[in-house]
Design an enzyme around this catalytic site. Structure first.
Site, PDB file in Angstrom:
ATOM      1  N   LYS A 175       6.239  22.762 -14.806  1.00  0.00           N
ATOM      2  CA  LYS A 175       5.639  21.513 -14.568  1.00  0.00           C
ATOM      3  C   LYS A 175       5.498  21.408 -12.832  1.00  0.00           C
ATOM      4  O   LYS A 175       4.177  21.238 -12.482  1.00  0.00           O
ATOM      5  CB  LYS A 175       6.170  20.304 -14.955  1.00  0.00           C
ATOM      6  CG  LYS A 175       5.194  18.869 -14.607  1.00  0.00           C
ATOM      7  CD  LYS A 175       5.601  17.697 -15.411  1.00  0.00           C
ATOM      8  CE  LYS A 175       4.440  16.762 -15.148  1.00  0.00           C
ATOM      9  NZ  LYS A 175       4.674  15.358 -15.984  1.00  0.00           N
ATOM     10  N   HIS A 190       6.610   7.692 -27.980  1.00  0.00           N
ATOM     11  CA  HIS A 190       5.588   8.700 -27.017  1.00  0.00           C
ATOM     12  C   HIS A 190       5.945   9.897 -27.512  1.00  0.00           C
ATOM     13  O   HIS A 190       4.869  10.635 -28.181  1.00  0.00           O
ATOM     14  CB  HIS A 190       5.858   8.597 -25.776  1.00  0.00           C
ATOM     15  CG  HIS A 190       4.734   9.349 -25.102  1.00  0.00           C
ATOM     16  ND1 HIS A 190       3.492   9.200 -25.229  1.00  0.00           N
ATOM     17  CD2 HIS A 190       5.179  10.558 -24.355  1.00  0.00           C
ATOM     18  CE1 HIS A 190       3.003  10.360 -24.312  1.00  0.00           C
ATOM     19  NE2 HIS A 190       4.031  11.065 -24.020  1.00  0.00           N
ATOM     20  N   HIS A 222      -1.391  15.243 -26.533  1.00  0.00           N
ATOM     21  CA  HIS A 222      -1.670  13.989 -26.398  1.00  0.00           C
ATOM     22  C   HIS A 222      -2.988  13.135 -26.730  1.00  0.00           C
ATOM     23  O   HIS A 222      -2.812  11.776 -26.746  1.00  0.00           O
ATOM     24  CB  HIS A 222      -1.158  13.787 -24.762  1.00  0.00           C
ATOM     25  CG  HIS A 222       0.085  13.904 -24.251  1.00  0.00           C
ATOM     26  ND1 HIS A 222       0.563  15.450 -24.503  1.00  0.00           N
ATOM     27  CD2 HIS A 222       0.844  13.451 -23.516  1.00  0.00           C
ATOM     28  CE1 HIS A 222       2.042  15.223 -24.075  1.00  0.00           C
ATOM     29  NE2 HIS A 222       1.934  14.247 -23.448  1.00  0.00           N
ATOM     30  N   ARG A 237      -3.899  20.954 -14.553  1.00  0.00           N
ATOM     31  CA  ARG A 237      -2.896  19.984 -15.068  1.00  0.00           C
ATOM     32  C   ARG A 237      -3.245  19.449 -16.280  1.00  0.00           C
ATOM     33  O   ARG A 237      -2.238  19.108 -17.207  1.00  0.00           O
ATOM     34  CB  ARG A 237      -2.697  18.900 -13.995  1.00  0.00           C
ATOM     35  CG  ARG A 237      -1.492  18.192 -14.290  1.00  0.00           C
ATOM     36  CD  ARG A 237      -1.081  17.227 -13.170  1.00  0.00           C
ATOM     37  NE  ARG A 237      -0.179  16.458 -13.481  1.00  0.00           N
ATOM     38  CZ  ARG A 237       0.607  15.440 -12.624  1.00  0.00           C
ATOM     39  NH1 ARG A 237       0.288  15.714 -11.506  1.00  0.00           N
ATOM     40  NH2 ARG A 237       1.641  14.840 -13.099  1.00  0.00           N
ATOM     41  N   ARG A 259       0.677  -1.217  -0.003  1.00  0.00           N
ATOM     42  CA  ARG A 259      -0.003   0.032  -0.028  1.00  0.00           C
ATOM     43  C   ARG A 259       0.718   1.226   0.092  1.00  0.00           C
ATOM     44  O   ARG A 259       0.261   2.231   0.438  1.00  0.00           O
ATOM     45  CB  ARG A 259      -0.942   0.019   1.227  1.00  0.00           C
ATOM     46  CG  ARG A 259      -2.020  -1.076   1.182  1.00  0.00           C
ATOM     47  CD  ARG A 259      -3.130  -0.925   2.227  1.00  0.00           C
ATOM     48  NE  ARG A 259      -3.925  -1.952   2.097  1.00  0.00           N
ATOM     49  CZ  ARG A 259      -3.975  -3.267   2.729  1.00  0.00           C
ATOM     50  NH1 ARG A 259      -2.890  -3.471   3.508  1.00  0.00           N
ATOM     51  NH2 ARG A 259      -4.805  -4.258   2.805  1.00  0.00           N
ATOM     52  N   ASN A 274      -1.232  17.970 -21.193  1.00  0.00           N
ATOM     53  CA  ASN A 274      -1.523  16.888 -22.235  1.00  0.00           C
ATOM     54  C   ASN A 274      -1.588  17.437 -23.603  1.00  0.00           C
ATOM     55  O   ASN A 274      -2.240  16.898 -24.604  1.00  0.00           O
ATOM     56  CB  ASN A 274      -2.716  16.295 -21.936  1.00  0.00           C
ATOM     57  CG  ASN A 274      -2.526  15.361 -20.504  1.00  0.00           C
ATOM     58  OD1 ASN A 274      -1.613  14.397 -20.312  1.00  0.00           O
ATOM     59  ND2 ASN A 274      -3.057  15.532 -19.611  1.00  0.00           N
ATOM     60  N   LYS A 319       2.597  11.073 -11.612  1.00  0.00           N
ATOM     61  CA  LYS A 319       1.875  10.324 -12.482  1.00  0.00           C
ATOM     62  C   LYS A 319       2.617   8.923 -12.896  1.00  0.00           C
ATOM     63  O   LYS A 319       3.682   8.764 -13.474  1.00  0.00           O
ATOM     64  CB  LYS A 319       1.376  10.998 -13.925  1.00  0.00           C
ATOM     65  CG  LYS A 319       0.210  11.931 -13.812  1.00  0.00           C
ATOM     66  CD  LYS A 319      -0.065  12.175 -15.424  1.00  0.00           C
ATOM     67  CE  LYS A 319      -1.410  13.153 -15.421  1.00  0.00           C
ATOM     68  NZ  LYS A 319      -1.535  13.471 -16.877  1.00  0.00           N
ATOM     69  N   GLU A 335      -4.729  16.445 -11.396  1.00  0.00           N
ATOM     70  CA  GLU A 335      -5.734  16.671 -12.768  1.00  0.00           C
ATOM     71  C   GLU A 335      -7.089  17.023 -12.746  1.00  0.00           C
ATOM     72  O   GLU A 335      -7.866  16.362 -13.447  1.00  0.00           O
ATOM     73  CB  GLU A 335      -4.905  15.645 -13.563  1.00  0.00           C
ATOM     74  CG  GLU A 335      -5.114  16.127 -15.208  1.00  0.00           C
ATOM     75  CD  GLU A 335      -4.544  15.109 -16.425  1.00  0.00           C
ATOM     76  OE1 GLU A 335      -5.218  14.758 -17.038  1.00  0.00           O
ATOM     77  OE2 GLU A 335      -3.339  14.833 -15.859  1.00  0.00           O
ATOM     78  N   HIS A 375      -1.864   9.836 -28.134  1.00  0.00           N
ATOM     79  CA  HIS A 375      -2.009   8.517 -27.652  1.00  0.00           C
ATOM     80  C   HIS A 375      -2.804   7.563 -28.364  1.00  0.00           C
ATOM     81  O   HIS A 375      -2.700   6.335 -28.595  1.00  0.00           O
ATOM     82  CB  HIS A 375      -2.987   8.675 -26.310  1.00  0.00           C
ATOM     83  CG  HIS A 375      -1.981   9.246 -25.138  1.00  0.00           C
ATOM     84  ND1 HIS A 375      -2.762   9.515 -23.957  1.00  0.00           N
ATOM     85  CD2 HIS A 375      -0.731   9.243 -24.994  1.00  0.00           C
ATOM     86  CE1 HIS A 375      -1.665   9.833 -23.332  1.00  0.00           C
ATOM     87  NE2 HIS A 375      -0.482   9.765 -23.647  1.00  0.00           N
ATOM     88  N   GLU A 391       8.319  16.923 -25.835  1.00  0.00           N
ATOM     89  CA  GLU A 391       8.058  17.454 -24.495  1.00  0.00           C
ATOM     90  C   GLU A 391       8.518  18.610 -24.073  1.00  0.00           C
ATOM     91  O   GLU A 391       7.828  19.181 -23.336  1.00  0.00           O
ATOM     92  CB  GLU A 391       8.064  16.226 -23.482  1.00  0.00           C
ATOM     93  CG  GLU A 391       7.498  15.046 -23.755  1.00  0.00           C
ATOM     94  CD  GLU A 391       5.714  15.007 -23.386  1.00  0.00           C
ATOM     95  OE1 GLU A 391       5.269  16.158 -22.954  1.00  0.00           O
ATOM     96  OE2 GLU A 391       5.178  14.000 -23.346  1.00  0.00           O
TER      97      GLU A 391
END
Length: 373
Positions: free
Chosen positions: A240, A278, A261, A254, A134, A258, A156, A250, A265, A198
């Site tokens: 960032k 990517h 993206h 935030r 955990r 993206n 993330k 997010e 994606h 990026e």
């Protein structure tokens, strides 16, 4: 990190702090050359009997022994697990290799994980750290430009699913990020270009002056000029850190990170993970998102050729694969930003400013028809 250690590290590197919960939580991003072999980089982390380095078959031969030598000064046992290299291996099977090693070595909840590699390694290590018992501490040691400017920062973590990229994961912050610029010397030119995607994205969404700087200094970045790389990594991390500090999970702001993206994606998932890097997919996605920004009247017409020229100069593709408009739309509806089946795009609303926008399918299809082979 104690005040004395922090000051010593500041003498060796640039430091960008991430502050969360109005100062209640946070961590440091260290940026500089020689940090892998600098003892103060590793001081002040959580005390534990053991550490586990997670790396891959490409990075480990280059840097694993150097990192292990430093960590052995602070941990009685330093284990390692090597994962296969590539986006196509960012899955449950690879994630379980990390859990297998943790359990085989009877690692406890104080064991510290170290992610030595690019974005795939960082994402999987962070996800494993968030789940094992955990939650155990982990440290990001990014070795690619893309990871140093983006994926290692902000907490993330995720793995991919065949139906969608990064759909299984958690928000889980590292204890520290150590970005040694010297590790960029061993990147392939293709990987360097992927990282530049990026870097480029931060300009139009958050800092118009930085976009100007990238255009002037792109050749220096492509030539791996250390001063140019140091500035780019630091500025990206500053932006960032500012965004994540305001919206860690997010819920709003935030999402601007993206940019490109949603299209990107879809390209990655549609082709099969690993066919395009990517950053390559994001670069092409930024061209499409720039076009959509213009078509919706958010940006003047000259914005699109400016972005397309910069992305192409960086060595990135500007024409998407011919997946078919319907396939693109179906994949984008699985995107995490979609709501109620409506695709929502990060679009530029003025240089240095971005926001979330929906667009009619017909308009998106026009963009795809313009920018796909």
């Amino acid at each position: 990190m104690t005040a004395d250690t922090r000051q010593k590290t500041l003498n060796q590197a640039q430091l960008v702090p991430i502050v969360l919960d109005e100062g209640q939580r946070g961590y440091d991003i260290l940026i500089g050359s020689g940090l892998l072999d600098e003892p103060s980089s590793w001081q002040g982390l959580s005390k534990a009997a053991s550490a586990l380095i997670v790396s891959n078959e490409t990075v480990a031969p280059l840097y694993l022994q150097r990192l292990r030598a430093q960590l052995s000064k602070y941990y009685a046992r330093v284990d390692a697990v090597l994962l296969p290299d590539g986006e196509q291996f960012k899955d449950w099977a690879s994630l379980n290799l990390i859990f297998d090693r943790l359990l085989e070595t009877a690692s406890d909840r104080k064991t510290v994980l170290f992610a030595l590699g690019g974005g795939v390694i960082g994402d999987m290590t962070g996800f494993a750290a968030s789940v094992y018992m955990r939650g155990v501490p982990f440290v990001q040691v990014p070795t690619t430009l893309l990871a140093q400017v983006d994926s290692s920062v902000g907490g993330k973590t995720a793995i991919n699913h065949p139906l969608g990229k990064n759909m299984l994961g958690a928000f889980y912050q590292p204890a520290r990020v150590i970005a040694d610029l010297d590790t960029l010397d061993t990147l392939s030119q293709r990987e360097l270009s992927a990282g530049l995607a990026e870097v480029i994205k931060y300009g139009p969404i958050a800092d118009a002056a930085f976009l100007d700087w990238i255009e002037v200094n792109l050749d220096a970045l492509l030539a791996r000029d250390k001063s140019a790389l140091a500035y780019a990594v630091k500025r990206c991390c500053e932006i960032k850190a500012w965004v994540v500090g305001q919206d860690e999970r997010e819920q709003g702001l935030r999402a601007i990170l993206n940019f490109g993206h949603t299209f990107g994606h879809a390209i990655e998932t549609g082709l099969g993970y690993g066919e395009w890097l990517h950053g390559e997919a994001v670069g092409c996605g930024m061209v499409m998102a720039s076009d959509l920004s213009v078509r919706l009247g958010l940006m003047p017409a000259e914005f699109l050729p400016r972005m397309r020229a910069l992305i192409e100069r960086a060595g990135l593709p500007v024409v998407g694969p011919p997946l078919g408009a319907q396939r693109y739309l179906d994949l984008m509806r699985v995107d995490k930003k979609a709501e109620g089946g409506e695709i929502r795009f990060v679009l530029v609303e003025g240089l240095g400013k971005a926001g979330m926008h929906a667009a009619p399918d017909e308009l998106v299809e026009m963009v795809l028809a313009t920018h796909c082979a």
